[in-house]
Write a protein that holds these residues in place. Structure first.
Motif, short mmCIF file in Angstrom:
data_model
loop_
_atom_site.label_atom_id
_atom_site.label_comp_id
_atom_site.label_asym_id
_atom_site.label_seq_id
_atom_site.Cartn_x
_atom_site.Cartn_y
_atom_site.Cartn_z
N THR A 134 -4.96 99.69 -40.43
CA THR A 134 -6.42 99.63 -40.39
C THR A 134 -6.96 99.04 -41.68
O THR A 134 -7.87 98.19 -41.67
N GLY A 135 -6.42 99.48 -42.80
CA GLY A 135 -6.84 98.93 -44.09
C GLY A 135 -6.55 97.44 -44.18
O GLY A 135 -7.35 96.68 -44.73
N CYS A 136 -5.41 97.02 -43.62
CA CYS A 136 -5.01 95.61 -43.70
C CYS A 136 -5.89 94.72 -42.85
O CYS A 136 -6.33 93.65 -43.29
N TRP A 137 -6.17 95.13 -41.60
CA TRP A 137 -6.98 94.21 -40.80
C TRP A 137 -8.43 94.18 -41.27
O TRP A 137 -9.10 93.16 -41.13
N ASN A 138 -8.91 95.24 -41.89
CA ASN A 138 -10.24 95.18 -42.49
C ASN A 138 -10.25 94.25 -43.70
O ASN A 138 -11.26 93.61 -43.99
N ALA A 139 -9.11 94.16 -44.39
CA ALA A 139 -9.02 93.27 -45.56
C ALA A 139 -9.15 91.80 -45.17
O ALA A 139 -9.56 90.97 -45.98
N THR A 140 -8.81 91.45 -43.92
CA THR A 140 -8.94 90.06 -43.49
C THR A 140 -10.39 89.68 -43.20
O THR A 140 -10.73 88.50 -43.12
N GLU A 190 6.57 81.67 -34.35
CA GLU A 190 6.59 80.23 -34.06
C GLU A 190 7.06 79.97 -32.64
O GLU A 190 6.52 79.10 -31.94
N ALA A 191 8.04 80.75 -32.17
CA ALA A 191 8.56 80.58 -30.81
C ALA A 191 7.50 80.88 -29.76
O ALA A 191 7.55 80.34 -28.65
N THR A 192 6.56 81.75 -30.09
CA THR A 192 5.50 82.12 -29.14
C THR A 192 4.19 81.36 -29.41
O THR A 192 3.16 81.67 -28.81
N GLY A 193 4.24 80.41 -30.33
CA GLY A 193 3.06 79.61 -30.62
C GLY A 193 1.96 80.34 -31.36
O GLY A 193 0.78 79.96 -31.27
N ARG A 194 2.33 81.36 -32.15
CA ARG A 194 1.31 82.19 -32.78
C ARG A 194 1.37 82.19 -34.31
O ARG A 194 0.62 82.91 -34.97
N LEU A 195 2.25 81.39 -34.86
CA LEU A 195 2.41 81.39 -36.31
C LEU A 195 1.14 80.96 -37.03
O LEU A 195 0.75 81.57 -38.04
N ASP A 196 0.47 79.94 -36.55
CA ASP A 196 -0.72 79.44 -37.23
C ASP A 196 -1.86 80.45 -37.24
O ASP A 196 -2.79 80.35 -38.05
N ALA A 197 -1.82 81.43 -36.32
CA ALA A 197 -2.89 82.44 -36.25
C ALA A 197 -2.54 83.71 -37.02
O ALA A 197 -3.34 84.64 -37.07
N ALA A 198 -1.37 83.75 -37.61
CA ALA A 198 -0.88 84.98 -38.24
C ALA A 198 -1.32 85.08 -39.70
O ALA A 198 -1.36 84.09 -40.43
N TRP A 199 -1.63 86.32 -40.10
CA TRP A 199 -2.00 86.63 -41.49
C TRP A 199 -0.97 87.58 -42.08
O TRP A 199 -0.43 88.44 -41.39
N LEU A 200 -0.73 87.43 -43.38
CA LEU A 200 0.10 88.38 -44.13
C LEU A 200 -0.80 89.11 -45.11
O LEU A 200 -1.50 88.48 -45.92
N VAL A 201 -0.80 90.44 -45.03
CA VAL A 201 -1.58 91.26 -45.95
C VAL A 201 -0.62 92.15 -46.73
O VAL A 201 0.09 92.99 -46.15
N GLU A 202 -0.55 91.95 -48.03
CA GLU A 202 0.30 92.75 -48.90
C GLU A 202 -0.56 93.72 -49.70
O GLU A 202 -1.63 93.35 -50.19
N HIS A 203 -0.10 94.97 -49.81
CA HIS A 203 -0.80 96.00 -50.59
C HIS A 203 -2.27 96.10 -50.16
O HIS A 203 -3.19 96.12 -50.99
N GLY A 204 -2.50 96.21 -48.86
CA GLY A 204 -3.86 96.28 -48.35
C GLY A 204 -4.66 97.42 -48.94
O GLY A 204 -4.19 98.55 -49.00
N THR A 205 -5.87 97.17 -49.42
CA THR A 205 -6.83 98.07 -50.06
C THR A 205 -6.40 98.51 -51.46
O THR A 205 -7.11 99.28 -52.10
N MET A 206 -5.25 98.04 -51.93
CA MET A 206 -4.74 98.44 -53.25
C MET A 206 -5.08 97.36 -54.29
O MET A 206 -5.49 96.25 -53.94
N PRO A 207 -4.90 97.66 -55.58
CA PRO A 207 -5.26 96.69 -56.62
C PRO A 207 -4.54 95.35 -56.48
O PRO A 207 -5.10 94.31 -56.84
N LYS A 208 -3.31 95.34 -55.96
CA LYS A 208 -2.54 94.09 -55.84
C LYS A 208 -2.73 93.43 -54.47
O LYS A 208 -1.90 92.62 -54.06
N GLN A 209 -3.79 93.75 -53.79
CA GLN A 209 -3.99 93.22 -52.44
C GLN A 209 -3.91 91.69 -52.41
O GLN A 209 -4.48 91.00 -53.25
N ARG A 210 -3.20 91.20 -51.40
CA ARG A 210 -3.08 89.75 -51.18
C ARG A 210 -3.24 89.48 -49.70
O ARG A 210 -2.54 90.08 -48.87
#
Length: 241
Positions: A134-140, A190-210
């Protein structure tokens, strides 16, 4: 009978603790939390500055290392003994013990393994927490689901073929436990054609959030606190004939 309260800590930002968890943690005289050996532990970091003076701390250090594969009998045996031991120790403690758990305790939380072992041996209460995803998808800054979207939560530890199968049939995707499984997740997307729509969230809601588009990430590994997301876009209503 011992009384054990598991306090869900939410996704990482101390401000996202529930009022109830905050109150229970501040009043606790005994605190237990999981951590890797030699580390302070994410759960303990979240509650820094909240504990009462003189509170007794019990650091439950995971016994396994990265040299032992998680899906082996040896791994499962070592962890089972670890949880057995700590269930015994917590049940024997006098008074009330507050166990800290990142996210929500009943959503892939380590506390579940203690909870099943403590049935009938201790009075227990579990305080829900905001999940890490939940924290990660809100970060996007983008809604994860719309309308009748089907959201699928996957573990990156699954076989690649299973990931592809589940990804192909879902509208919104949450992929957890990425870590060194990131290349496998990328191939499946990539095999399912969804790579371009994908997000990576690291350390969501934390100081090192990316927050970054996964297609732009070159590394083969990501931190433990990282989640891959594919947002849903809402199902189109069927056109009446």
């Amino acid at each position: 009978m011992a009384r054990i309260i598991c306090a869900g800590l939410g996704p990482g930002d101390p401000d996202l603790l529930s009022v109830k968890s905050d109150r229970v943690i501040r009043a606790a005289t005994q605190i237990a939390y999981f951590r890797k050996a030699g580390r302070k532990g994410q759960a303990r970091q979240i509650v820094e500055g909240l504990l009462a003076p003189g509170a007794t701390e019990y650091a439950m250090e995971y016994p396994v290392t990265t040299e032992i594969l998680f899906n082996t009998a040896e791994y499962n045996d070592i962890l089972a003994h670890f949880y057995d031991d700590w269930a015994d120790r917590l049940a024997a403690l006098p008074g009330e013990v507050v166990v800290l758990c990142e996210g929500d305790p009943f959503f892939y939380g380590s506390f579940m393994h203690l909870y099943t072992r403590l049935q009938g041996r201790a009075e227990m209460e579990v305080i829900p927490g905001i999940t890490g995803m939940t924290g990660c998808w809100n970060a996007t800054g983008v809604p994860i689901t719309w309308g009748d979207d089907v959201m699928t939560v996957l573990m990156a530890t699954l076989p690649e073929d299973d990931l592809v199968q589940h990804m192909a049939g879902a509208d919104a995707l949450v992929i957890m436990k990425t870590g060194r499984n990131l290349p496998k997740v990328r191939r499946a997307l990539e095999a399912t054609g969804r790579l371009d729509a994908a997000w990576l969230v690291e350390h969501g809601t934390m100081p090192k959030q990316r927050v970054v588009k996964l297609a732009e990430v070159n590394g083969a590994e990501t931190p433990y606190f990282a989640i891959v997301l594919v947002h849903g876009h809402g199902r189109r209503p069927e056109v009446a004939e």
